[in-house]
Design a protein around this motif. Sequence first.
Motif, PDB file in Angstrom:
ATOM      1  N   ARG A  58       0.833  -1.194   0.000  1.00  0.00           N
ATOM      2  CA  ARG A  58       0.000   0.000   0.000  1.00  0.00           C
ATOM      3  C   ARG A  58       0.874   1.253   0.000  1.00  0.00           C
ATOM      4  N   GLU A  59       0.281   2.345  -0.419  1.00  0.00           N
ATOM      5  CA  GLU A  59       0.989   3.617  -0.474  1.00  0.00           C
ATOM      6  C   GLU A  59       0.996   4.266   0.907  1.00  0.00           C
ATOM      7  N   LEU A 290       4.648   3.521  -2.815  1.00  0.00           N
ATOM      8  CA  LEU A 290       4.249   2.138  -2.568  1.00  0.00           C
ATOM      9  C   LEU A 290       5.374   1.442  -1.803  1.00  0.00           C
ATOM     10  N   LYS A 345       8.613  -0.333  -9.304  1.00  0.00           N
ATOM     11  CA  LYS A 345       7.925  -0.988 -10.422  1.00  0.00           C
ATOM     12  C   LYS A 345       7.816  -2.478 -10.138  1.00  0.00           C
ATOM     13  N   ILE A 347       4.713  -4.273  -9.020  1.00  0.00           N
ATOM     14  CA  ILE A 347       3.410  -4.593  -8.461  1.00  0.00           C
ATOM     15  C   ILE A 347       2.644  -3.299  -8.241  1.00  0.00           C
ATOM     16  N   LYS A 348       1.374  -3.420  -7.946  1.00  0.00           N
ATOM     17  CA  LYS A 348       0.511  -2.268  -7.707  1.00  0.00           C
ATOM     18  C   LYS A 348      -0.013  -2.294  -6.270  1.00  0.00           C
ATOM     19  N   ALA A 349      -0.570  -1.169  -5.870  1.00  0.00           N
ATOM     20  CA  ALA A 349      -1.172  -1.079  -4.549  1.00  0.00           C
ATOM     21  C   ALA A 349      -2.309  -2.085  -4.430  1.00  0.00           C
ATOM     22  N   THR A 351      -1.777  -5.329  -3.900  1.00  0.00           N
ATOM     23  CA  THR A 351      -1.266  -6.670  -4.194  1.00  0.00           C
ATOM     24  C   THR A 351      -0.861  -7.366  -2.897  1.00  0.00           C
TER      25      THR A 351
END
Length: 386
Positions: A58-59, A290, A345, A347-349, A351
């Motif tokens: 998470r951010e 992130l 870079k 993965i995204k929030a 995940t």
Amino acid sequence: MTTRVDKKPGTTKRMLWMIGGVLLLIALIVGIKVLLVMRMIHSMPQPAPSTVSTTTARERPWQPALSAVGTLRAANGADLAMDVAGLVTAVNLKSGQDVKQGQVLLQMRDGDDVAQLHQLEAAAQLSQLTFERARKQLAAQAISKADYDTAAADLKGKQAAVAQQKVVVAKKQLRAPFTGRAGIITTSPGDYLSAGAMVVTVQQLDPLLVDFYVPQSELGRLQVGQTVNLKLDAYAGRRFSGKLSAINPKVDLGTRNVQVEATVPNHDKALTPGMFAKVSVDVGHEQRQLTLPQAAIVYNPYGDTVYVVQPSKGKDDKGRPLPATVKQTFVTLGETRGDQVEIVKGIKAGTVVVTSGQIKLKNDAPIVIDNRVQPADSANPAPQEH
């Protein structure tokens, strides 16, 4: 001859039937073996899912910072010594005592010097009276200008002698040059001190300065007035803050580093000059990045990876849900902060990734999630004693 020709096709036919039979037998044996192996494989128990812990990327607020190691020093600090040799008659100081600027810390025997000072002061007073008398007589033209000048010169000489003797008397006293805290003193009345022998140290403890070095490549990110945070092993659960106060205008030719100075308030006198400190300088504005715990990263020579959790899909033969699986994914890392690492870079929030138990995993490996114990994930970790 005709009989031999008629018999030859029959022999060939029998040979072909024999070869076909052998091949069929071999195929039958191989088929049976394959069937047995397949049955064995299907009858073997499936590997048990590995137990792992997970977290969600998470951010979070992220303050860019430069890290360094520094050393604390006093804004004013001195090892005090006597200018002249002599016998100590009084020590007006206890070890570790706070002192004021100008306070007398130590007294040497100065009876002879004080007596000579009184004698010179008496001579100067007489010369002052003579000069006043000469000034009045000159106004009445009772004496010449030369006699007046002689009286004035004599007065200045006597006053200079008094001033010089006062300096001699003052050298028999050790005074605090500034307000601070004295160190340990071992001198006692009756001791004989040699000229230049160190008596006691005095350190100004509030504020303190911290000196540290940064690479010249980071010089453009530093500005006077930026916030500086300090962490010390002696105070594991406490953070000290100050301001960047000076940047050396010269780069060290040997190391290509730049010396930086910060000022840190020390109102409670908790910090001491000479202590080692971990320094962090806030540079730029706070951002959102992130992050993941550093424990989630699998470091490899060919790249850094994480294991991403894949939700359960379908059911087994008995109708039970299949376990979740994992997929190894490459990530690009940024800066670290405490137990956290920035994910640039990969993965995204949101995940879900594995944080422990990665050594037992590979792609598509089944897992069981147990999050009762989680790895450290603090931006400002502090040692804890159990």
